[in-house]
Design an enzyme around this catalytic site. Sequence first.
Site, PDB file in Angstrom:
ATOM      1  N   ASP A   7       0.808  -1.212   0.000  1.00 16.13           N
ATOM      2  CA  ASP A   7       0.000   0.000   0.000  1.00 16.13           C
ATOM      3  C   ASP A   7       0.848   1.272   0.000  1.00 16.13           C
ATOM      4  O   ASP A   7       2.067   1.248   0.201  1.00 16.13           O
ATOM      5  CB  ASP A   7      -0.910   0.020   1.231  1.00 16.13           C
ATOM      6  CG  ASP A   7      -2.167  -0.810   1.041  1.00 16.13           C
ATOM      7  OD1 ASP A   7      -2.427  -1.222  -0.096  1.00 16.13           O
ATOM      8  OD2 ASP A   7      -2.883  -1.032   2.032  1.00 16.13           O
ATOM      9  N   LYS A  20      -3.695   3.206  -2.344  1.00  8.42           N
ATOM     10  CA  LYS A  20      -4.893   4.030  -2.472  1.00  8.42           C
ATOM     11  C   LYS A  20      -4.758   5.186  -1.502  1.00  8.42           C
ATOM     12  O   LYS A  20      -4.645   4.990  -0.297  1.00  8.42           O
ATOM     13  CB  LYS A  20      -6.164   3.238  -2.142  1.00  8.42           C
ATOM     14  CG  LYS A  20      -6.446   2.092  -3.085  1.00  8.42           C
ATOM     15  CD  LYS A  20      -7.873   1.593  -2.952  1.00  8.42           C
ATOM     16  CE  LYS A  20      -8.170   1.024  -1.584  1.00  8.42           C
ATOM     17  NZ  LYS A  20      -7.453  -0.219  -1.294  1.00  8.42           N
ATOM     18  N   MET A  27      -7.670   9.849   8.610  1.00  9.10           N
ATOM     19  CA  MET A  27      -8.151  10.289   7.287  1.00  9.10           C
ATOM     20  C   MET A  27      -9.128  11.459   7.414  1.00  9.10           C
ATOM     21  O   MET A  27     -10.149  11.516   6.740  1.00  9.10           O
ATOM     22  CB  MET A  27      -8.801   9.116   6.536  1.00  9.10           C
ATOM     23  CG  MET A  27      -7.856   7.957   6.301  1.00  9.10           C
ATOM     24  SD  MET A  27      -8.652   6.478   5.649  1.00  9.10           S
ATOM     25  CE  MET A  27      -9.589   5.928   7.073  1.00  9.10           C
TER      26      MET A  27
END
Length: 256
Positions: free
Chosen positions: A38, A60, A173
């Site tokens: 990742d 991502k 996030m």
Amino acid sequence: MNTKEPRITLVGAGPGDPELITLKGLKALQSADVVLYDALVGEAMLDHVPAAAVKIYVGKRSGEHAYAQETINRLMVDYAVNYGHVVRLKGGDPFVFGRGYEELEFAAAHHIPATVVPGISSSIAVAGIQQIPVTHRGMSESFWVVTGTTTSGQVSADIYDAARSNATVVVLMGLKKLQEITNIFAAAGRADLPAAIIQDGSTPAERMVSGTVRNIAETAAREQIKAPSVLIFGEVVSLHPSFRSLQVLHAGVTEK
């Protein structure tokens, strides 16, 4: 033709520092035939992978999607069938906003044995590295870990409940929604609650700003704090030396 038994290992790489992977995770990497890794995985982690292994970036990030989750699932299974041991290397812990269980389900649906190696989650570790405890006797009895942005692009409804609690609230996030999140805390009467933002936690590029709900968004903008960042709201932030220094500075300004 591949003669190895197909298998998949989901490995949590930890918060960013390559030395924070577990010993079991390291051993999985050393036996990998394929590694799907990742965006938040440090490149140095790949030094532990055999030279002949296939290494594929499937990161991502907000605004950047190298592969859709469905494609990653398919790659994981296809490589296991054709190569043998696939390590799915994920930042933090596979089950903390990592969609790890979706990958387990996909592997099981295709009869590929899969195991999980937990990772150190940035939700706890990044604060801890800065010596901010998410719990502290007499100050915080629990903590929330909340996503800042849901798949629909909205602020998580859980933040409204978290803002009304006395718990430490860790938001992952959430930097793009920072102003909206601080508005939620302020509306709950928490404008003076200590707050901190830690960028690139556990890495050499780590940066931190602290303040209160009232001013943390302005401070983050002024200091040009970027993602990936962890947001921390709670009285425990007041234990950090930078917060105490800010309070002294502000007190001095008030006295004048």
